[in-house]
Write a protein that holds these residues in place. Sequence first.
Motif, PDB file in Angstrom:
ATOM      1  N   ILE A  92       2.180 -10.484   0.670  1.00 41.75           N
ATOM      2  CA  ILE A  92       0.935 -10.702  -0.069  1.00 41.75           C
ATOM      3  C   ILE A  92      -0.113  -9.666   0.356  1.00 41.75           C
ATOM      4  CG2 ILE A  92       0.074 -12.390   1.602  1.00 41.75           C
ATOM      5  CD1 ILE A  92      -1.256 -13.847  -0.752  1.00 41.75           C
ATOM      6  N   GLY A  93      -0.804  -9.113  -0.620  1.00 44.20           N
ATOM      7  CA  GLY A  93      -1.841  -8.140  -0.353  1.00 44.20           C
ATOM      8  C   GLY A  93      -1.332  -6.746  -0.064  1.00 44.20           C
ATOM      9  N   HIS A  94      -0.012  -6.565  -0.030  1.00 45.05           N
ATOM     10  CA  HIS A  94       0.543  -5.256   0.264  1.00 45.05           C
ATOM     11  C   HIS A  94       1.022  -4.610  -1.039  1.00 45.05           C
ATOM     12  CE1 HIS A  94       1.781  -3.544   4.416  1.00 45.05           C
ATOM     13  NE2 HIS A  94       1.240  -2.621   3.652  1.00 45.05           N
ATOM     14  N   HIS A  95       1.812  -3.557  -0.913  1.00 47.57           N
ATOM     15  CA  HIS A  95       2.374  -2.885  -2.080  1.00 47.57           C
ATOM     16  C   HIS A  95       3.717  -2.276  -1.679  1.00 47.57           C
ATOM     17  CE1 HIS A  95      -0.099   1.003  -0.928  1.00 47.57           C
ATOM     18  NE2 HIS A  95       0.538   0.493   0.095  1.00 47.57           N
ATOM     19  N   ARG A  96       4.411  -1.712  -2.648  1.00 49.85           N
ATOM     20  CA  ARG A  96       5.783  -1.278  -2.404  1.00 49.85           C
ATOM     21  C   ARG A  96       5.874  -0.177  -1.343  1.00 49.85           C
ATOM     22  NH1 ARG A  96       4.395   1.163  -7.317  1.00 49.85           N
ATOM     23  NH2 ARG A  96       4.677   3.439  -7.367  1.00 49.85           N
ATOM     24  N   GLN A  97       4.766   0.541  -1.129  1.00 50.23           N
ATOM     25  CA  GLN A  97       4.767   1.614  -0.139  1.00 50.23           C
ATOM     26  C   GLN A  97       4.938   1.090   1.290  1.00 50.23           C
ATOM     27  OE1 GLN A  97       2.778   1.409  -2.752  1.00 50.23           O
ATOM     28  NE2 GLN A  97       2.696   3.387  -3.784  1.00 50.23           N
ATOM     29  N   ALA A  98       4.835  -0.216   1.482  1.00 51.36           N
ATOM     30  CA  ALA A  98       5.125  -0.793   2.799  1.00 51.36           C
ATOM     31  C   ALA A  98       6.539  -0.454   3.253  1.00 51.36           C
ATOM     32  CB  ALA A  98       4.948  -2.311   2.755  1.00 51.36           C
ATOM     33  N   TRP A  99       7.437  -0.174   2.286  1.00 49.13           N
ATOM     34  CA  TRP A  99       8.837   0.120   2.593  1.00 49.13           C
ATOM     35  C   TRP A  99       9.102   1.607   2.813  1.00 49.13           C
ATOM     36  CZ3 TRP A  99      11.851  -3.919   3.646  1.00 49.13           C
ATOM     37  CH2 TRP A  99      11.474  -5.171   3.145  1.00 49.13           C
ATOM     38  N   ASP A 100       8.094   2.449   2.640  1.00 45.19           N
ATOM     39  CA  ASP A 100       8.321   3.895   2.739  1.00 45.19           C
ATOM     40  C   ASP A 100       8.979   4.327   4.053  1.00 45.19           C
ATOM     41  OD1 ASP A 100       7.369   4.280   0.212  1.00 45.19           O
ATOM     42  OD2 ASP A 100       5.489   5.253   0.808  1.00 45.19           O
ATOM     43  N   PRO A 101       8.621   3.738   5.207  1.00 43.07           N
ATOM     44  CA  PRO A 101       9.254   4.203   6.447  1.00 43.07           C
ATOM     45  C   PRO A 101      10.769   4.018   6.486  1.00 43.07           C
ATOM     46  CG  PRO A 101       7.234   3.009   6.955  1.00 43.07           C
ATOM     47  CD  PRO A 101       7.520   2.792   5.507  1.00 43.07           C
ATOM     48  N   VAL A 102      11.300   3.031   5.761  1.00 42.04           N
ATOM     49  CA  VAL A 102      12.745   2.761   5.806  1.00 42.04           C
ATOM     50  C   VAL A 102      13.465   3.254   4.557  1.00 42.04           C
ATOM     51  CG1 VAL A 102      12.447   0.764   7.320  1.00 42.04           C
ATOM     52  CG2 VAL A 102      12.491   0.422   4.852  1.00 42.04           C
ATOM     53  N   LEU A 103      12.718   3.756   3.582  1.00 44.60           N
ATOM     54  CA  LEU A 103      13.324   4.118   2.302  1.00 44.60           C
ATOM     55  C   LEU A 103      14.400   5.205   2.427  1.00 44.60           C
ATOM     56  CD1 LEU A 103      12.704   2.747  -0.353  1.00 44.60           C
ATOM     57  CD2 LEU A 103      11.251   4.672  -0.972  1.00 44.60           C
ATOM     58  N   ALA A 158      -4.540   3.615   1.630  1.00 42.19           N
ATOM     59  CA  ALA A 158      -3.896   3.102   0.425  1.00 42.19           C
ATOM     60  C   ALA A 158      -3.629   1.606   0.517  1.00 42.19           C
ATOM     61  CB  ALA A 158      -2.597   3.858   0.165  1.00 42.19           C
ATOM     62  N   GLU A 159      -3.156   1.134   1.673  1.00 44.33           N
ATOM     63  CA  GLU A 159      -2.836  -0.295   1.763  1.00 44.33           C
ATOM     64  C   GLU A 159      -4.102  -1.144   1.898  1.00 44.33           C
ATOM     65  OE1 GLU A 159       0.016  -0.476   4.837  1.00 44.33           O
ATOM     66  OE2 GLU A 159      -1.340   0.160   6.418  1.00 44.33           O
ATOM     67  N   THR A 160      -5.176  -0.587   2.462  1.00 43.71           N
ATOM     68  CA  THR A 160      -6.439  -1.321   2.493  1.00 43.71           C
ATOM     69  C   THR A 160      -6.991  -1.487   1.083  1.00 43.71           C
ATOM     70  OG1 THR A 160      -6.913  -0.449   4.706  1.00 43.71           O
ATOM     71  CG2 THR A 160      -8.750  -1.402   3.493  1.00 43.71           C
ATOM     72  N   LEU A 161      -6.880  -0.438   0.278  1.00 42.35           N
ATOM     73  CA  LEU A 161      -7.308  -0.531  -1.114  1.00 42.35           C
ATOM     74  C   LEU A 161      -6.408  -1.470  -1.911  1.00 42.35           C
ATOM     75  CD1 LEU A 161      -8.222   3.210  -1.871  1.00 42.35           C
ATOM     76  CD2 LEU A 161      -9.736   1.324  -1.208  1.00 42.35           C
TER      77      LEU A 161
END
Length: 276
Positions: A37-48, A189-192
Amino acid sequence: MSAQISFTIESPHGSRTASIAYRRTGAGEPLLLLHGIGHHRQAWDPVLPALAAERDVIAVDLPGFGESPSLPESVRYDLTTMGATLGALCEALGVERPHVAGNSLGGLLALELGREKLARSVTALSPAGFWTETERRFAFATLLAMRHGARALPLPVIERLAGTAAGRAALTSTIYARPGRRSPEAVVAETLALRDATGFEQTLAAGRSVLFTDDVPDVPVTVAWGSRDRLLLRRQGIRAKHIIPAARLVRLPGCGHVPMNDDPALVARVILDTSR
């Protein structure tokens, strides 16, 4: 590169059109990634990169988060509706029973897809829904405080804070054990994303009555919990193991609530091991 797809979902008021933004990369068996909640798909960028080397990875912005618009008016954000929406998304993408990995809210949704036999395997990282009422109240109060803080800060202040390790810790230490590792651009980006999430309040309201109490039989399940999770305490993983006895319970040493940034190699390995 991101894309957006629209598809039909059923609601108490008839068929409605939903849209979801996503990024698809890699090759192999499909793997659906669901953020919190409150995040976005870029949260997965480190493991992508590690995941895409072995899987056809689809990282989505959940409805009302990131670049995805809110669900249509009159459509609720409850667990059943969200599960059905993600099932309809997979059908629209031509994906049959993907592996699913999710974090927090996304972990709860991943387990729901497993319960409904819409997933080949499930990796749930600090999933919601295994809390006591006191633990839920604490988590929701913390999330609301983070949301209010993000909405109160002007963009120049967010950018200035994100430019220093201490500032990144101030903005994100609730969810990361090692916030200094997050890039300034990612923190902005994630704060926004938290500030602008149109689905935040409705998702939080729907979660007030959520408890995951059913087994997920005949589907490989891993429940993984960061040892330094400050939002959902790791004892909730023990409850998850009692409810889903066949699940593999994994400790993520040194990781916070969103472990993909704290230890990308470990998280990628846990997801890939489950999907194998």
